[in-house]
Write a protein that holds these residues in place. Sequence first.
Motif, PDB file in Angstrom:
ATOM      1  N   LYS A 163      44.413  13.423   7.696  1.00 48.42           N
ATOM      2  CA  LYS A 163      44.660  12.461   7.050  1.00 48.42           C
ATOM      3  C   LYS A 163      44.110  12.016   5.509  1.00 48.42           C
ATOM      4  CE  LYS A 163      44.772   9.221  11.399  1.00 48.42           C
ATOM      5  NZ  LYS A 163      44.889   8.458  11.895  1.00 48.42           N
ATOM      6  N   VAL A 164      44.301  11.981   4.858  1.00 47.93           N
ATOM      7  CA  VAL A 164      43.153  12.026   3.201  1.00 47.93           C
ATOM      8  C   VAL A 164      42.535  11.057   3.164  1.00 47.93           C
ATOM      9  CG1 VAL A 164      43.297  12.213   0.479  1.00 47.93           C
ATOM     10  CG2 VAL A 164      45.300  13.608   2.592  1.00 47.93           C
ATOM     11  N   ARG A 165      41.136  11.648   2.842  1.00 46.40           N
ATOM     12  CA  ARG A 165      40.571   9.972   2.596  1.00 46.40           C
ATOM     13  C   ARG A 165      39.312  10.725   2.064  1.00 46.40           C
ATOM     14  NH1 ARG A 165      37.347   8.217   7.933  1.00 46.40           N
ATOM     15  NH2 ARG A 165      39.947   7.744   8.276  1.00 46.40           N
ATOM     16  N   ASN A 166      39.185  10.363   0.611  1.00 47.18           N
ATOM     17  CA  ASN A 166      38.358  10.214  -0.462  1.00 47.18           C
ATOM     18  C   ASN A 166      38.235  11.671  -0.758  1.00 47.18           C
ATOM     19  OD1 ASN A 166      37.313   7.580  -0.726  1.00 47.18           O
ATOM     20  ND2 ASN A 166      35.943   7.904   1.555  1.00 47.18           N
ATOM     21  N   GLN A 167      39.676  12.040  -1.456  1.00 50.04           N
ATOM     22  CA  GLN A 167      40.209  13.451  -1.416  1.00 50.04           C
ATOM     23  C   GLN A 167      39.097  14.293  -0.367  1.00 50.04           C
ATOM     24  OE1 GLN A 167      37.687  14.053  -5.382  1.00 50.04           O
ATOM     25  NE2 GLN A 167      39.448  13.333  -6.497  1.00 50.04           N
ATOM     26  N   GLN A 168      38.937  14.063   0.985  1.00 54.26           N
ATOM     27  CA  GLN A 168      38.356  15.055   2.140  1.00 54.26           C
ATOM     28  C   GLN A 168      40.273  15.144   3.397  1.00 54.26           C
ATOM     29  OE1 GLN A 168      35.085  13.234   2.904  1.00 54.26           O
ATOM     30  NE2 GLN A 168      34.138  15.112   1.287  1.00 54.26           N
ATOM     31  N   ILE A 169      39.996  16.113   3.880  1.00 60.92           N
ATOM     32  CA  ILE A 169      41.226  15.997   4.510  1.00 60.92           C
ATOM     33  C   ILE A 169      40.432  15.493   6.435  1.00 60.92           C
ATOM     34  CG2 ILE A 169      43.128  16.909   5.650  1.00 60.92           C
ATOM     35  CD1 ILE A 169      44.015  18.402   3.678  1.00 60.92           C
TER      36      ILE A 169
END
Length: 210
Positions: free
Chosen positions: A150-156
């Motif tokens: 899940k993408v969150r704040n340009q992190q997976i």
Amino acid sequence: MKWIKFLARNKIPHYIYKLKQEDCIILNNIKNKNNSILIILSGCIFITKVFPNKEILPIAILHINDIFIEKNKELKIYYKLVALETTYILTFNTSILNKNKISTLLEISIINAYKKTIEKYEAINNIMCQKSIKNRILQLILNISLQFGKVRNQQILIPFQLSNKNIAILTGTSKNTVNKIMRTIYSKSIIKDLDKKIIILDNILNLNLK
């Protein structure tokens, strides 16, 4: 859930199992002439085939609505299903389908789910075709990121912990080799643990561990 409703409507006996993280199920169908169908209701598991010489062959990583059909008739060969997170599995015997006039909708749902599941088998096969162990591990991480991330704040964010032991099993290598490669990945801040989660910080496609 649709699967439970389908089976109840068609009066098909079934069972539901709950697996906690790292719990496993061993499937050996030698004494049973009929095959079983297992459907993942929620959660995530990986499946391996274990041979008499203890060789382990990774088969697939499955999650919600994926199907596994137990067909093993070979002596001393069995399948092992390991939960990567809390997982609920529905199972029923295929012989029931032959004896009952099941709904067309149920048949179509089973066929469509199995077609979707085949892609998971192919994904593991593609990983095992990589000659480089490093590439196997990176492709496994990428595959899991695409399936569950899940993408969150340009992190997976991957919603479960993938241990080095399980990475070794799923890539057909030793835990020591995985430890060495994963240390390099962690040292480059590409992946880090956070509250029992895995976060991929950089674009894995641009990863270079040379």
